[in-house]
Write an enzyme that holds these catalytic residues in place. Structure first.
Site, PDB file in Angstrom:
ATOM      1  N   GLN A   1       0.845  -1.194   0.000  1.00  0.00           N
ATOM      2  CA  GLN A   1       0.000   0.000   0.000  1.00  0.00           C
ATOM      3  C   GLN A   1       0.883   1.247   0.000  1.00  0.00           C
ATOM      4  O   GLN A   1       1.254   1.765   1.043  1.00  0.00           O
ATOM      5  CB  GLN A   1      -0.938   0.007   1.201  1.00  0.00           C
ATOM      6  N   PHE A   2       1.201   1.713  -1.198  1.00  0.00           N
ATOM      7  CA  PHE A   2       2.101   2.855  -1.338  1.00  0.00           C
ATOM      8  C   PHE A   2       1.539   4.132  -0.734  1.00  0.00           C
ATOM      9  O   PHE A   2       2.280   5.033  -0.380  1.00  0.00           O
ATOM     10  CB  PHE A   2       2.510   3.067  -2.802  1.00  0.00           C
ATOM     11  N   THR A   3       0.226   4.215  -0.560  1.00  0.00           N
ATOM     12  CA  THR A   3      -0.362   5.441  -0.027  1.00  0.00           C
ATOM     13  C   THR A   3       0.028   5.697   1.434  1.00  0.00           C
ATOM     14  O   THR A   3      -0.155   6.806   1.930  1.00  0.00           O
ATOM     15  CB  THR A   3      -1.892   5.440  -0.167  1.00  0.00           C
TER      16      THR A   3
END
Length: 149
Positions: free
Chosen positions: A78-80
């Site tokens: 989850q890059f966010t």
């Protein structure tokens, strides 16, 4: 590396309406990778997560680890999680690891955590995923390898 750890009674991830990972009693890990992250960050987090005592013992105290209960783990990239939200109203992801580095580190993390012999499931890196869970407790923690010292 930032990881949101959720103690769950069940969790699953779907891609294109197909379940690609599913667990029962265990941990859902949302994993964000920073451009400066290394294998050392992954190794430190794996050890912390495997030894983390957030499952209840016979007395109802959070005193058992995922290993103690032979729990299951679902890993989701989850890059966010690596966002900068200080300026304006639109988050910036400039510090998130580039896809090649992030994929390598995500796979390394999964390989290291799989050495525990627990059931490890995973989403699909960079896919549009639908994650569902039943948070047990709720117990949710955030670990950041940048704060390990």
């Amino acid at each position: 590396m930032k990881i949101v750890i959720q103690r769950v009674s069940e969790a699953k991830v779907e891609v294109e309406n197909k379940t690609v990972g599913e667990i029962s009693n265990g941990l859902l890990l949302l994993i964000g990778l920073d451009e400066e992250d290394t294998k050392g960050d992954a190794e430190w987090l794996v050890k912390k997560i495997l030894d983390l005592r957030i499952f209840s013992d016979e007395a109802g105290k959070m005193n058992l680890s995922i290993q103690d209960i032979s729990g299951e783990i679902l890993c989701i990239s989850q890059f966010t999680l690596i966002s900068d939200y200080k300026k304006g109203n639109r988050p910036s992801f400039i510090k998130a690891a580039k896809p090649e580095l992030a994929l390598d580190l995500f796979n390394y993390f999964k390989t290291e955590i799989a050495k525990s012999d627990l059931k490890i499931e995973s989403g699909i890196f960079a896919a549009d995923m639908k994650v569902s869970l039943i948070n047990d407790g709720p117990v949710t923690l955030v670990f950041d390898s940048k704060t390990k010292n």
